[in-house]
Design a protein around this motif. Structure first.
Motif, PDB file in Angstrom:
ATOM      1  N   ARG F  73      51.127   6.242  60.508  1.00  0.00           N
ATOM      2  CA  ARG F  73      51.525   4.855  60.251  1.00  0.00           C
ATOM      3  C   ARG F  73      51.834   4.124  61.552  1.00  0.00           C
ATOM      4  O   ARG F  73      52.206   2.954  61.546  1.00  0.00           O
ATOM      5  CB  ARG F  73      52.732   4.798  59.321  1.00  0.00           C
ATOM      6  CG  ARG F  73      54.046   5.472  59.638  1.00  0.00           C
ATOM      7  CD  ARG F  73      54.765   5.367  60.845  1.00  0.00           C
ATOM      8  NE  ARG F  73      55.865   6.079  61.329  1.00  0.00           N
ATOM      9  CZ  ARG F  73      56.961   6.470  60.753  1.00  0.00           C
ATOM     10  NH1 ARG F  73      57.155   6.360  59.529  1.00  0.00           N
ATOM     11  NH2 ARG F  73      57.908   7.048  61.444  1.00  0.00           N
ATOM     12  N   HIS F 102      49.697   0.920  56.069  1.00  0.00           N
ATOM     13  CA  HIS F 102      49.646   2.000  55.076  1.00  0.00           C
ATOM     14  C   HIS F 102      48.409   1.951  54.195  1.00  0.00           C
ATOM     15  O   HIS F 102      48.412   2.489  53.082  1.00  0.00           O
ATOM     16  CB  HIS F 102      50.903   1.968  54.180  1.00  0.00           C
ATOM     17  CG  HIS F 102      52.186   1.993  54.931  1.00  0.00           C
ATOM     18  ND1 HIS F 102      53.362   1.481  54.462  1.00  0.00           N
ATOM     19  CD2 HIS F 102      52.493   2.457  56.173  1.00  0.00           C
ATOM     20  CE1 HIS F 102      54.325   1.630  55.341  1.00  0.00           C
ATOM     21  NE2 HIS F 102      53.821   2.216  56.396  1.00  0.00           N
ATOM     22  N   GLU F 113      56.210   6.519  49.959  1.00  0.00           N
ATOM     23  CA  GLU F 113      56.596   5.102  50.009  1.00  0.00           C
ATOM     24  C   GLU F 113      57.964   4.894  50.640  1.00  0.00           C
ATOM     25  O   GLU F 113      58.151   4.029  51.493  1.00  0.00           O
ATOM     26  CB  GLU F 113      56.600   4.491  48.585  1.00  0.00           C
ATOM     27  CG  GLU F 113      55.245   4.333  47.949  1.00  0.00           C
ATOM     28  CD  GLU F 113      54.523   3.044  48.364  1.00  0.00           C
ATOM     29  OE1 GLU F 113      55.115   2.232  49.100  1.00  0.00           O
ATOM     30  OE2 GLU F 113      53.358   2.877  47.966  1.00  0.00           O
ATOM     31  N   GLY F 116      57.732   5.407  54.341  1.00  0.00           N
ATOM     32  CA  GLY F 116      56.720   4.673  55.076  1.00  0.00           C
ATOM     33  C   GLY F 116      55.885   5.577  55.967  1.00  0.00           C
ATOM     34  O   GLY F 116      55.403   5.150  57.009  1.00  0.00           O
TER      35      GLY F 116
ATOM     36  N   ARG G  73      58.344  -2.548  62.804  1.00  0.00           N
ATOM     37  CA  ARG G  73      57.862  -1.563  61.836  1.00  0.00           C
ATOM     38  C   ARG G  73      57.708  -0.192  62.487  1.00  0.00           C
ATOM     39  O   ARG G  73      57.309   0.767  61.830  1.00  0.00           O
ATOM     40  CB  ARG G  73      56.559  -2.027  61.207  1.00  0.00           C
ATOM     41  CG  ARG G  73      55.268  -2.206  61.952  1.00  0.00           C
ATOM     42  CD  ARG G  73      54.784  -1.545  63.051  1.00  0.00           C
ATOM     43  NE  ARG G  73      53.773  -1.742  63.982  1.00  0.00           N
ATOM     44  CZ  ARG G  73      52.616  -2.348  63.894  1.00  0.00           C
ATOM     45  NH1 ARG G  73      52.264  -3.013  62.892  1.00  0.00           N
ATOM     46  NH2 ARG G  73      51.785  -2.342  64.907  1.00  0.00           N
ATOM     47  N   ALA G 101      58.911   1.684  56.708  1.00  0.00           N
ATOM     48  CA  ALA G 101      58.636   1.448  55.287  1.00  0.00           C
ATOM     49  C   ALA G 101      58.739  -0.033  54.946  1.00  0.00           C
ATOM     50  O   ALA G 101      58.640  -0.411  53.768  1.00  0.00           O
ATOM     51  CB  ALA G 101      59.592   2.259  54.420  1.00  0.00           C
ATOM     52  N   HIS G 102      58.952  -0.902  55.982  1.00  0.00           N
ATOM     53  CA  HIS G 102      58.910  -2.369  55.791  1.00  0.00           C
ATOM     54  C   HIS G 102      60.017  -2.892  54.890  1.00  0.00           C
ATOM     55  O   HIS G 102      59.887  -3.979  54.314  1.00  0.00           O
ATOM     56  CB  HIS G 102      57.549  -2.796  55.217  1.00  0.00           C
ATOM     57  CG  HIS G 102      56.376  -2.329  56.016  1.00  0.00           C
ATOM     58  ND1 HIS G 102      55.136  -2.143  55.495  1.00  0.00           N
ATOM     59  CD2 HIS G 102      56.248  -1.978  57.315  1.00  0.00           C
ATOM     60  CE1 HIS G 102      54.302  -1.709  56.421  1.00  0.00           C
ATOM     61  NE2 HIS G 102      54.958  -1.601  57.543  1.00  0.00           N
ATOM     62  N   GLY G 116      50.966  -5.222  58.298  1.00  0.00           N
ATOM     63  CA  GLY G 116      52.050  -4.239  58.305  1.00  0.00           C
ATOM     64  C   GLY G 116      53.022  -4.483  59.437  1.00  0.00           C
ATOM     65  O   GLY G 116      53.632  -3.551  59.962  1.00  0.00           O
TER      66      GLY G 116
END
Lengths: 187, 187, 187, 187, 187, 187, 187, 187, 187, 187
Positions: F73, F102, F113, F116, G73, G101-102, G116
């Motif tokens: 990520r 993602h 989730e 992340g 992020r 994970a935002h 993202g």
């Protein structure tokens, strides 16, 4: 399903009766036999002949313990005015219910929505408020109130004599039938 | 709203007529005046007296150009068997429709769903298939077919004489009314 | 999923039994083994031969503790009339249920909606009201009631002998099977 | 409504037939009469006796132009292995369909979802793919394939002789019935 | 999201184990490390080589305290039959679960719905029933059970040594890593 | 259902490759065999050992015509910075994809989730973009890239030799199997 | 509606602060004034100049009782690595939150989903966790942290002096306004 | 997601400008740079100081090719009256938009529904109608219009010099950055 | 249905009254008779003449115990400014409600959504908060407040004299009507 | 939103006019100015005084080119009868519409559903069928038709003189206003 065997639904209405304005509810249709006679409109043509005809049968109906109510979408004010001005209507001594909000017409399933008026429907109601007979004619065809007498007598006989039924064309005092297994296929 | 003024809905049914099995549709109810007479069940008690009474009026009705159809939830086989075994029913020469799938009873709004049988409803239908009059009695109270004659005569008169209406208790040859502004409040 | 292993649903029906009209409910299908035999219509052709055939097996079935019920969309009145007029049907001593409102036909999933009649379905029901076997034929093909005997004997054997099962073509007194790991792939 | 009179739904399946793996679809059930025999599982107890019994009737069924298909949730590999290892199953020369995805069991309404296996259901299908007869037994009760012969003969007779029907217990060469108005109430 | 870190869902299944039929639930996958090995079907080609390979590792796995379960959509009856007839399968001493209703295949997300069979998926489960590793191959590619040994040793090491992690290609006794701020960007 | 047999879904991503930033789409995963290796995060502990291990196998994989892609990520900027500062990562010559939105992690079903970040998932993809094998480990357990070599050789053999399958533990040059009816139950 | 006047929503995040990894929640944004500064990505170009600029103002902000948090992020691992390798970032002594994970980017409505990453948004939050000011620039346009000082002084003055408001360009010690009816239309 | 990078939505409004009433649409915000300045209400306290402050910067903004629009929920009639009676407002020569139906306040996401007024939001919009910067203060805290100058210069520089970005605290003529791989981690 | 006979809905608003800002709720419209006068906007053309006209009647209305409230979508600040600058409005001593959030305009069903302004509606409300009369003119047509006096006197008379009604054009002291059966058709 | 500015909706109704029954549609309300006056019921008390009052203004209204229509839920038959019997109503020469189906009462939003009657609502409609003014009183409060004259004159003046508006209490020949920027805040 037709309204036969259904109980009359609750309502509250203003009515004209013998020079007075009174309030009528579904309770007034119970405790005795009742005839409820819908017609399209005051100050029209077939209607007064039917209401006069019903008035002529009123004494006979009263002897049978039957109360009579006429109903149209006109108000009790208009009923009073019609009673004042029409010779035929002026004779009427039964209750003339005003139904301008169409509550009774809808409850008895005779409202023609686009005209805001009722079909020519007559209902015979027993002392429990249960509808026992219905008759409805198209607008131009007058009813004959005398046919109510025999129907009510038959209905009363059946109510008073559980286990017996009245055959076609039955007249008071005539033979009735006791449904039984032995009669199956024998009539 | 009642069925008065509504056209009969499409259906296909098997019927017994004079020793034959035939198919009947809504088209058979058009092109002439028709009486459709629902009754609860074959091989019961009030029903045969009503059907016999209707048969007695059948010649007079035919003279008026009226065709007659009886309907119950029983099949055409059962109608045939009843016709064979019952003296009263054996006289019948009009069409006895079987309605085991309850199609007609639902279309004419007389089906009592929980019993799977029809109310005692009689319908007068004009040559365009439009319902002109309805009469329904509770189960134990037989009808009187003779009252159909005057109703049909009045309905025919109104159909043939646009602009005139038949007052209460009208008899063939009797005076009718021509609705007009001058008559308002004068009857 | 088929109805095998399902309990019969509640119902209330009128029936003809040995010259009497009686009321039958789902409780009457419990406490003993039952056969419920649907057929399309009274006063028809294949049906009476099947009902007579079933009557012929009735004594043998009773010896096995089995009660028998026939069902069609016809009323108990019609069943009585058929019983009176048909030689074959007149012999019947088991219960003939009337199902004019199609309640049982729907519960047992054999109603042909557009005809208002049942398929030729036979159901074997155990004393707990659980359906153990079903057989349904198309309309023109009669059933053979004698095949019920062996099926019911096998079902009774299995019920009375937990842990044993009846092979194909099993006859009373014949060998049964005790399912076990050793038998896997050995039959 | 039962599956009687319904057409078989489309499917594609792998099957074992006489030492080969083949693909079977709903088209293979048409063009000749077919028997489709569901059973719960390979390598069990009642099932092989039923399949062997069906094999014994297979020559007679073929003479009647009937093709036979057995179906369980097992794969065609397992059918092959069972055929190899079981004396009873090794005799089988009809088609053994594998239904591991439960497609046919669902289509014929015999899947017991929580067990992932079929009820003991037998279906007779005519050359148009229309289901003519159904028979389903609870799990421990074996079927008797010999009863199929008469049912199929009756079904074939009815198909080949429009206007005739086969009474109960009908045997080839026996009398049939021609439904007619005259027979109503006479059987 | 993948199944890594998820707990196995409840199930009840029949299985074949060392000449017996037993019931297996999700509880049997807890309390020790488990390997669950899905394969498409009994009596096929790659599958027996994989199951035999897994059996060869079974003693080593048991020494690590690992229990082994194989699963296919075939029933425990079929597993038994395969065990009886196949040399490779006949050696198996771990539990062979039958999944004909596809419950486990759905729970572990390896069911190919249109084939009614599972992918070649292997799952390593810790003593809390949490999935720690997954490996799935396309149908024609056999797995190598020996790779399970190192993975399970690493997983056990990590479980027993909180705060340490196993690097790539880790072998028992090899160096592990203690994640710390100082190591960030230093590896 | 698992991702085995599914085609990779469309995506567009930024990546770091040998000192350059490039754009990568699903098209780059087609036309040759590919390994896609997800890991949780840059600048952590197990991840660099796995990526270095994968780099060590990279020449052998290239000889088999396999392209390699790592994915986390983290952005391509962070990949570049890690490549600059870490000895292990600095050796990498395959493509390092950044997935901060993602998209790939969701497409390959490995996104956790709430963190992340991706699970440790490795995917083998054939030249048509179809996923042939999946392997996923829990977070603290490193993978062994050398096991990819045999799996890919088997997958390539099966692709190049339709009708043959590779048994368990298959090594290049080893015997394969030709599935046939004769082999059923013989392995 | 904008976020002005809204309370910060709950979150849990990992952060890098002065050589340590710490956990930060919404509670850390309460009890003192806070500045939360979102930026798109670590290891990029405008971002480090903004973060360094913010660090330069950090002593002045601390004197005003303001705590500072930067958010991207990227993970706390990446923040640590950036802090280690970049001269500008290496000076930072405030908290650097990782938001892979935002969660915070979504809560503060600055997430660009398809990239993202966050917009360049700065938020001033009072000791009750209520957002008092927002400033967001497009991606290529750096912010000027010195403008925060006056805004915070004004916000603090208003909080401490109910009934007074700060006019445009207000500087500490400058005149404020007391809204009153007499001032309406007089400014 | 914030409004940064979004195009202004269509609207039609009445405005007061230099002694005239004019109509303004979203097209007037395109073709040149624009500043749109929302404030809560006319005839209040902080608002006039902000509008006067904005007027003071108006010549400098015009030199940069920037058009200015103020917006409140008051009508253009009220703006005119305020302009007539207030010394500060009387100086204004930019466009004062009336938004009594709250269309613009909703479009720019600054409407406080329960008060029917806007937050103190300032928007910088590029010649394509795309929002490039947003600043919003709580109600009692005045803005400083002079900070707009540098932001707009930076935004204009970035628009005119693709491939360059403006660092924090950038002033006209100051150094900018050209993002490149070599700069990653070097700032 | 119109608002006649409905109770005013709850609201909270800021208003200008005789040099003060006050809060007004629906409770202020109860306990005495009220006139609520909506108009489109402050600082326009017809509106001030109407409000002045209403002010001229205010003493007479107060003698009748009537309180007066004007309402527009403008704020109480704007009302104050208008009161300060307009000769006509400066005379007003009744309550001027600000409705910038359109709450009252919606409650009284006079909001023109697309303009964000009210129709010219006047409402007479009795001491129970029940609306007794409504008058609404299109935008360019001023109202005449003097017509309120007679309407309110009539409404008050009817409230104080149950059983009497006021005929058309009724003036204080004039004859009223007592509805009774005798009057039907006599007026 | 009120009905001001809305076009009258389509309808078809029967009416009484000068000794004739006529049909009236929405087209009759266009092409000239119209006043539509709803009242609760014929043969009541306030209503005739209002209708007589309206008749008294009818000549003056006709001179202004205004047509007048009264509407109640009573039928045209009842209107005729009332016209015949009431001295006040007998004078009426404008159109009396019957609305027994409540179509107009619903369209003009004045129907009290539970009473089946209209509020006392008066509507002024311009030659395009657009409603320009509404006035509605509670049931016991009579209207004053003379106030219509000035309202209609004002409405006609505004229609004929675009750009001018009529102030409060405007009388024919009195001064009007030309809205312009210069007048803002000057009235």
């Amino acid at each position: 399903m037709s309204l036969i065997g259904k109980e009359v639904q609750p309502f509250t209405a203003q009515a004209y009766l013998n020079g007075d304005f009174i309030e009528v509810t579904e309770e007034n249709l119970k405790g005795q036999w009742s005839v409820v006679c819908f017609y399209p409109a005051d100050f029209t043509f077939v209607c007064p002949t039917e209401l006069e005809d019903l008035q002529n049968e009123y004494p006979a109906l009263k002897e049978l313990g039957v109360e009579v109510f006429s109903v149209s979408r006109d108000s009790h004010f208009t009923h009073k005015a019609w009673h004042d001005s029409s010779e035929a209507i002026g004779k009427i001594t039964y209750t003339m219910i005003g139904d301008p909000a169409h509550v009774l017409s809808r409850n008895f399933d005779v409202l023609v929505e686009e005209l805001g008026q009722a079909d020519r429907g007559t209902f015979i109601i027993d002392p429990d408020g249960i509808i026992q007979a219905v008759e409805i004619n198209a607008d131009g065809i007058g009813r004959d109130a005398s046919t109510l007498i025999n129907k009510i007598k038959a209905a009363q006989y059946v109510r008073n004599n559980p286990g017996e039924v009245c055959p076609a064309k039955w007249q008071e005092g005539g033979a009735t039938l006791k449904p039984s297994l032995d009669l199956v296929g024998k009539i």
